[in-house]
Design a protein around this motif. Sequence first.
Motif, PDB file in Angstrom:
ATOM      1  N   ASN A   3     -29.126  -3.185  26.425  1.00  0.00           N
ATOM      2  CA  ASN A   3     -29.693  -3.498  27.732  1.00  0.00           C
ATOM      3  C   ASN A   3     -28.606  -3.717  28.776  1.00  0.00           C
ATOM      4  OD1 ASN A   3     -32.370  -3.487  26.832  1.00  0.00           O
ATOM      5  ND2 ASN A   3     -32.143  -5.536  26.001  1.00  0.00           N
ATOM      6  N   GLY A   4     -27.604  -4.543  28.429  1.00  0.00           N
ATOM      7  CA  GLY A   4     -26.556  -4.903  29.375  1.00  0.00           C
ATOM      8  C   GLY A   4     -25.411  -3.914  29.368  1.00  0.00           C
ATOM      9  N   ARG A   5     -24.549  -4.076  30.343  1.00  0.00           N
ATOM     10  CA  ARG A   5     -23.346  -3.256  30.420  1.00  0.00           C
ATOM     11  C   ARG A   5     -22.175  -4.085  29.914  1.00  0.00           C
ATOM     12  NH1 ARG A   5     -22.621  -0.141  35.967  1.00  0.00           N
ATOM     13  NH2 ARG A   5     -21.455   1.263  34.631  1.00  0.00           N
ATOM     14  N   LEU A   6     -21.362  -3.495  29.089  1.00  0.00           N
ATOM     15  CA  LEU A   6     -20.157  -4.134  28.601  1.00  0.00           C
ATOM     16  C   LEU A   6     -19.140  -4.198  29.735  1.00  0.00           C
ATOM     17  CD1 LEU A   6     -18.365  -5.217  26.285  1.00  0.00           C
ATOM     18  CD2 LEU A   6     -17.785  -2.830  25.770  1.00  0.00           C
ATOM     19  N   ILE A   7     -18.565  -5.370  29.937  1.00  0.00           N
ATOM     20  CA  ILE A   7     -17.517  -5.543  30.937  1.00  0.00           C
ATOM     21  C   ILE A   7     -16.183  -5.501  30.201  1.00  0.00           C
ATOM     22  CG2 ILE A   7     -16.575  -7.020  32.759  1.00  0.00           C
ATOM     23  CD1 ILE A   7     -19.509  -6.094  33.305  1.00  0.00           C
ATOM     24  N   VAL A   8     -15.372  -4.486  30.474  1.00  0.00           N
ATOM     25  CA  VAL A   8     -14.048  -4.373  29.877  1.00  0.00           C
ATOM     26  C   VAL A   8     -13.042  -4.850  30.918  1.00  0.00           C
ATOM     27  CG1 VAL A   8     -12.292  -2.779  29.022  1.00  0.00           C
ATOM     28  CG2 VAL A   8     -14.663  -2.538  28.287  1.00  0.00           C
ATOM     29  N   LEU A   9     -12.326  -5.915  30.562  1.00  0.00           N
ATOM     30  CA  LEU A   9     -11.393  -6.591  31.470  1.00  0.00           C
ATOM     31  C   LEU A   9      -9.966  -6.287  31.054  1.00  0.00           C
ATOM     32  CD1 LEU A   9     -11.313  -8.677  33.817  1.00  0.00           C
ATOM     33  CD2 LEU A   9     -11.232 -10.458  32.055  1.00  0.00           C
ATOM     34  N   ALA A  94     -29.228  -8.192  23.513  1.00  0.00           N
ATOM     35  CA  ALA A  94     -29.903  -9.426  23.927  1.00  0.00           C
ATOM     36  C   ALA A  94     -29.723  -9.696  25.422  1.00  0.00           C
ATOM     37  CB  ALA A  94     -29.375 -10.602  23.111  1.00  0.00           C
ATOM     38  N   ASN A  95     -29.077  -8.752  26.127  1.00  0.00           N
ATOM     39  CA  ASN A  95     -28.812  -8.866  27.569  1.00  0.00           C
ATOM     40  C   ASN A  95     -27.966 -10.098  27.913  1.00  0.00           C
ATOM     41  OD1 ASN A  95     -29.095  -7.308  29.919  1.00  0.00           O
ATOM     42  ND2 ASN A  95     -30.529  -8.807  30.764  1.00  0.00           N
ATOM     43  N   ILE A  96     -27.061 -10.434  27.004  1.00  0.00           N
ATOM     44  CA  ILE A  96     -26.113 -11.532  27.233  1.00  0.00           C
ATOM     45  C   ILE A  96     -24.867 -10.933  27.877  1.00  0.00           C
ATOM     46  CG2 ILE A  96     -24.623 -13.243  26.107  1.00  0.00           C
ATOM     47  CD1 ILE A  96     -26.838 -13.409  23.913  1.00  0.00           C
ATOM     48  N   PRO A  97     -24.433 -11.457  29.035  1.00  0.00           N
ATOM     49  CA  PRO A  97     -23.221 -10.926  29.663  1.00  0.00           C
ATOM     50  C   PRO A  97     -22.058 -10.923  28.674  1.00  0.00           C
ATOM     51  CG  PRO A  97     -24.331 -12.431  31.142  1.00  0.00           C
ATOM     52  CD  PRO A  97     -25.022 -12.542  29.808  1.00  0.00           C
ATOM     53  N   THR A  98     -21.499  -9.737  28.454  1.00  0.00           N
ATOM     54  CA  THR A  98     -20.517  -9.514  27.396  1.00  0.00           C
ATOM     55  C   THR A  98     -19.223  -8.952  27.967  1.00  0.00           C
ATOM     56  OG1 THR A  98     -22.315  -9.122  25.837  1.00  0.00           O
ATOM     57  CG2 THR A  98     -20.148  -8.278  25.218  1.00  0.00           C
ATOM     58  N   ILE A  99     -18.115  -9.633  27.634  1.00  0.00           N
ATOM     59  CA  ILE A  99     -16.795  -9.235  28.121  1.00  0.00           C
ATOM     60  C   ILE A  99     -15.889  -8.900  26.948  1.00  0.00           C
ATOM     61  CG2 ILE A  99     -14.673 -10.029  29.264  1.00  0.00           C
ATOM     62  CD1 ILE A  99     -16.313 -11.699  31.094  1.00  0.00           C
ATOM     63  N   LEU A 100     -15.103  -7.871  27.140  1.00  0.00           N
ATOM     64  CA  LEU A 100     -14.046  -7.510  26.218  1.00  0.00           C
ATOM     65  C   LEU A 100     -12.745  -7.549  27.015  1.00  0.00           C
ATOM     66  CD1 LEU A 100     -12.958  -6.369  23.571  1.00  0.00           C
ATOM     67  CD2 LEU A 100     -13.711  -4.125  24.317  1.00  0.00           C
ATOM     68  N   GLU A 101     -11.890  -8.534  26.723  1.00  0.00           N
ATOM     69  CA  GLU A 101     -10.575  -8.607  27.373  1.00  0.00           C
ATOM     70  C   GLU A 101      -9.597  -7.860  26.493  1.00  0.00           C
ATOM     71  OE1 GLU A 101      -6.898 -11.558  27.954  1.00  0.00           O
ATOM     72  OE2 GLU A 101      -8.848 -12.534  28.140  1.00  0.00           O
TER      73      GLU A 101
END
Length: 192
Positions: A3-9, A94-101
Motif C-alpha cells: 500500500n505504502g511507498r518505501l522511503i529510501v534515505l 500495513a501502510n506503516i511509513p517505512t524508511i530504509l536509510e
Amino acid sequence: MTNGRLIVLTGPTAVGKGTVEAKLRADHPEVWVSVSATTREPRPGEVNGVNYWFISEEEFLAGEKAGEFLETAVVHGMAHYGTPLKPVEEHLAANIPTILEIDLQGARRVRERAAELGLDVVYVFIAPPSFEELKRRLIGRGTETPEQQAKRLETAKVELAAENEFDVVIVNNTVDKAAADLWQVIATEYGL
C-alpha cells in the motif's frame, strides 16, 4: 503487493542522516526504520534487532540465495550487509511509513530490484548546505583519523554528484527543519 511507498534515505558521510532520522522518529514514532542484517561482530553497546540483525555468514548467504534481501553488499571486503525484504513488505502492506536509510550503492541496488518486487519507492537525498560545511561537520565529530576523513570526503564528492538521481533533495541546514521536510515527504506519500 504493498500500500505504502518505501522511503529510501541516502546522503553523504557526515551529512546527519542518522540525526535527522532520530529526530523524525522522536516526533513521529509511527515511522518504521528497517534494520539491516550483517555478518560482522556487534560493537560494544549494539543490540541485536535494534542496531543490526547479527547473523552468521552461512545464514546470510543462504538468505541471499533465497532472495530474502532487498539489497546486499560486502563492505570493506569483509562483512556482508543487507536489508531483509519480508519486514519491509509487511510494514508497507500495513501502510506503516517505512524508511530504509542506506548508502548510495544500496539505493542504486534497491532501484534495480524495486520494479521486479512490485515496490513503489521514493528516493530522498539528504544534502549538506555546502561541501565546506560537510567537511566541518566531519572533522568536528572527531571520530576518524585525518586519513579516514580524507577518504570519506573523497567518497562524499562522488555521493554528492549523484544527487540528481533522487526524487527529493532535503538540505540539512538544521536537524529540526530537515526532519520536518522529511516528514512532509512521508505525510504526502502516505496521505497523513
